[in-house]
Structures are given as structure tokens and as C-alpha cells.
Motif scaffolding. Sequence first.
Motif, PDB file in Angstrom:
ATOM      1  N   PRO A   1       0.830  -1.216   0.000  1.00  0.00           N
ATOM      2  CA  PRO A   1       0.000   0.000   0.000  1.00  0.00           C
ATOM      3  C   PRO A   1       0.864   1.265   0.000  1.00  0.00           C
ATOM      4  O   PRO A   1       1.930   1.303   0.598  1.00  0.00           O
ATOM      5  CB  PRO A   1      -0.782  -0.119   1.312  1.00  0.00           C
ATOM      6  N   PHE A   2       0.376   2.275  -0.701  1.00  0.00           N
ATOM      7  CA  PHE A   2       1.095   3.551  -0.772  1.00  0.00           C
ATOM      8  C   PHE A   2       0.108   4.695  -0.624  1.00  0.00           C
ATOM      9  O   PHE A   2      -1.069   4.565  -0.931  1.00  0.00           O
ATOM     10  CB  PHE A   2       1.884   3.674  -2.080  1.00  0.00           C
ATOM     11  N   ALA A   3       0.601   5.814  -0.120  1.00  0.00           N
ATOM     12  CA  ALA A   3      -0.198   7.036   0.044  1.00  0.00           C
ATOM     13  C   ALA A   3      -1.491   6.778   0.820  1.00  0.00           C
ATOM     14  O   ALA A   3      -2.537   7.317   0.489  1.00  0.00           O
ATOM     15  CB  ALA A   3      -0.475   7.683  -1.308  1.00  0.00           C
ATOM     16  N   VAL A   4      -1.395   5.979   1.849  1.00  0.00           N
ATOM     17  CA  VAL A   4      -2.582   5.621   2.643  1.00  0.00           C
ATOM     18  C   VAL A   4      -2.901   6.744   3.625  1.00  0.00           C
ATOM     19  O   VAL A   4      -2.017   7.229   4.344  1.00  0.00           O
ATOM     20  CB  VAL A   4      -2.353   4.290   3.398  1.00  0.00           C
ATOM     21  N   ARG A   5      -4.170   7.150   3.601  1.00  0.00           N
ATOM     22  CA  ARG A   5      -4.642   8.217   4.487  1.00  0.00           C
ATOM     23  C   ARG A   5      -4.152   7.983   5.918  1.00  0.00           C
ATOM     24  O   ARG A   5      -4.229   6.883   6.440  1.00  0.00           O
ATOM     25  CB  ARG A   5      -6.169   8.267   4.474  1.00  0.00           C
ATOM     26  N   GLY A   6      -3.604   9.046   6.517  1.00  0.00           N
ATOM     27  CA  GLY A   6      -3.148   8.977   7.897  1.00  0.00           C
ATOM     28  C   GLY A   6      -1.744   8.440   8.094  1.00  0.00           C
ATOM     29  O   GLY A   6      -1.269   8.354   9.214  1.00  0.00           O
ATOM     30  N   THR A   7      -1.067   8.099   6.991  1.00  0.00           N
ATOM     31  CA  THR A   7       0.296   7.593   7.107  1.00  0.00           C
ATOM     32  C   THR A   7       1.285   8.633   6.582  1.00  0.00           C
ATOM     33  O   THR A   7       0.911   9.587   5.901  1.00  0.00           O
ATOM     34  CB  THR A   7       0.493   6.282   6.314  1.00  0.00           C
ATOM     35  N   HIS A   8       2.544   8.392   6.876  1.00  0.00           N
ATOM     36  CA  HIS A   8       3.624   9.275   6.409  1.00  0.00           C
ATOM     37  C   HIS A   8       3.632   9.391   4.886  1.00  0.00           C
ATOM     38  O   HIS A   8       3.924  10.449   4.333  1.00  0.00           O
ATOM     39  CB  HIS A   8       4.962   8.755   6.930  1.00  0.00           C
ATOM     40  N   GLY A   9       3.297   8.323   4.186  1.00  0.00           N
ATOM     41  CA  GLY A   9       3.316   8.312   2.730  1.00  0.00           C
ATOM     42  C   GLY A   9       2.254   9.184   2.080  1.00  0.00           C
ATOM     43  O   GLY A   9       2.305   9.437   0.886  1.00  0.00           O
ATOM     44  N   ALA A  10       1.289   9.641   2.868  1.00  0.00           N
ATOM     45  CA  ALA A  10       0.225  10.501   2.331  1.00  0.00           C
ATOM     46  C   ALA A  10       0.341  11.927   2.868  1.00  0.00           C
ATOM     47  O   ALA A  10      -0.581  12.713   2.725  1.00  0.00           O
ATOM     48  CB  ALA A  10      -1.141   9.916   2.683  1.00  0.00           C
ATOM     49  N   ALA A  11       1.467  12.246   3.456  1.00  0.00           N
ATOM     50  CA  ALA A  11       1.646  13.563   4.071  1.00  0.00           C
ATOM     51  C   ALA A  11       2.589  14.427   3.243  1.00  0.00           C
ATOM     52  O   ALA A  11       3.431  13.924   2.498  1.00  0.00           O
ATOM     53  CB  ALA A  11       2.211  13.405   5.476  1.00  0.00           C
ATOM     54  N   VAL A  12       2.444  15.721   3.396  1.00  0.00           N
ATOM     55  CA  VAL A  12       3.408  16.653   2.807  1.00  0.00           C
ATOM     56  C   VAL A  12       4.711  16.488   3.581  1.00  0.00           C
ATOM     57  O   VAL A  12       4.693  16.395   4.816  1.00  0.00           O
ATOM     58  CB  VAL A  12       2.903  18.109   2.923  1.00  0.00           C
ATOM     59  N   ILE A  13       5.838  16.451   2.870  1.00  0.00           N
ATOM     60  CA  ILE A  13       7.104  16.294   3.576  1.00  0.00           C
ATOM     61  C   ILE A  13       7.372  17.531   4.435  1.00  0.00           C
ATOM     62  O   ILE A  13       6.892  18.625   4.134  1.00  0.00           O
ATOM     63  CB  ILE A  13       8.280  16.014   2.611  1.00  0.00           C
ATOM     64  N   ASP A  14       8.131  17.344   5.490  1.00  0.00           N
ATOM     65  CA  ASP A  14       8.365  18.413   6.468  1.00  0.00           C
ATOM     66  C   ASP A  14       8.861  19.705   5.844  1.00  0.00           C
ATOM     67  O   ASP A  14       8.414  20.790   6.211  1.00  0.00           O
ATOM     68  CB  ASP A  14       9.372  17.959   7.530  1.00  0.00           C
ATOM     69  N   GLU A  15       9.779  19.609   4.885  1.00  0.00           N
ATOM     70  CA  GLU A  15      10.364  20.802   4.279  1.00  0.00           C
ATOM     71  C   GLU A  15       9.340  21.655   3.525  1.00  0.00           C
ATOM     72  O   GLU A  15       9.573  22.834   3.268  1.00  0.00           O
ATOM     73  CB  GLU A  15      11.492  20.422   3.306  1.00  0.00           C
ATOM     74  N   LEU A  16       8.214  21.052   3.157  1.00  0.00           N
ATOM     75  CA  LEU A  16       7.202  21.751   2.365  1.00  0.00           C
ATOM     76  C   LEU A  16       5.887  21.938   3.124  1.00  0.00           C
ATOM     77  O   LEU A  16       4.852  22.217   2.515  1.00  0.00           O
ATOM     78  CB  LEU A  16       6.948  20.985   1.061  1.00  0.00           C
ATOM     79  N   THR A  17       5.919  21.803   4.428  1.00  0.00           N
ATOM     80  CA  THR A  17       4.705  21.890   5.234  1.00  0.00           C
ATOM     81  C   THR A  17       3.922  23.169   4.928  1.00  0.00           C
ATOM     82  O   THR A  17       4.488  24.268   4.945  1.00  0.00           O
ATOM     83  CB  THR A  17       5.048  21.848   6.739  1.00  0.00           C
ATOM     84  N   PRO A  18       2.630  23.018   4.635  1.00  0.00           N
ATOM     85  CA  PRO A  18       1.811  24.200   4.354  1.00  0.00           C
ATOM     86  C   PRO A  18       1.724  25.132   5.559  1.00  0.00           C
ATOM     87  O   PRO A  18       1.658  24.693   6.702  1.00  0.00           O
ATOM     88  CB  PRO A  18       0.429  23.610   4.051  1.00  0.00           C
TER      89      PRO A  18
END
Length: 173
Positions: free
Chosen positions: A57-74
Motif C-alpha cells: 500500500p502507498f499514500a494511505v490516508r493517515g500515514t507518512h506516505g500521504a503527508a506533505v514532507i516536512d520541508e514543504l509543510t503548508p
Amino acid sequence: MSCSPPCSRGTSSINPLTYILSLFREKHLPVFHIVRVHEPDGSDIELFRAEKFRSTPFAVRGTHGAAVIDELTPLPGEHLIEKIRMSAFLGTNLDLMLRTLEVSTVVVGGVQTPNCIRTTVFDAMALNYETILVDDATGAQTREIHDANILDMKNIGVQILSTADISSWLNSC
């Protein structure tokens, strides 16, 4: 930012993306962070990726793989749009938001060049946005794949700029 399968240039696009982000923030221009997010059961995944998703599984809601990376945090006031397909326009409210904000030009960076970047760029062009792709703020599995896709996008009228060109482009607007 995540790519599947992993892309060698993905991490090299982080510094250019943070630079572009800082320029847009300084000029108080609208910023849209687009992330791919899927349901844990894979019920919203494309059919051609279903088997892969079941095994890895990839880009699963609520996981690190579905989050904006720290350097680009909105930051507050920036937009976060979740998508379930390659294009940031397909099935999202991106077009409506851009038109409401009277945005006529989109500047695109991220990964993967032949997938999410390309489909987003082609949709932006089809929707009549002036479209700029930041070459060194995008990435693919190989340089050859990246360059072939950049050429295709250039050939449909996408303006291809480097990170170094973005500052002067913004100043000319």
C-alpha cells in the motif's frame, strides 16, 4: 512528496521546491500543496494499481506516505488538496479554487514527471491555464524519462523554466 516506485530524482527536487515556495510566500501568491491520498482498503485506487496496492500500500490516508514532507509543510492560508488520481485537477476542486482566486498561470513542481506532473500539466493546458514547469523542481526514476517528458510538455506549449529563472519571471509579472 512520495513516488511509487521510488524515483532517484525525488529528493533532489526538495531544495528547488523549498526555494520556489519561499518566493511565492514572499510575494503572497496562492500556494497549493497537492498530495495523493488513498483509503486504507484501496477502494479508490486505479484498477491497474490495485494488485500493487494490495501487496505494498502507498499514500494511505493517515500515514507518512500521504503527508506533505516536512520541508514543504503548508503554512496557514495555503491550500492542501488531496487527490486520488495522477492529475491534481481530476476529481478535486483545484480548478474552481484557481478560477475563484483569478489565477491564470500555474507553476508546477514535484514528482513524478511522467505521471502526476505530466497529467497535471496537460490538464492545466487543456483548461487554458498558462503553465510553467520548473525543470529542476521535478523528478522521475531516471534523467532520460524526465527529459523525454519535459520535451513532450514543451512541445504542447508548456514554458519550461529552471529554479534560477523563477525569481526573474515572478519579478516580470
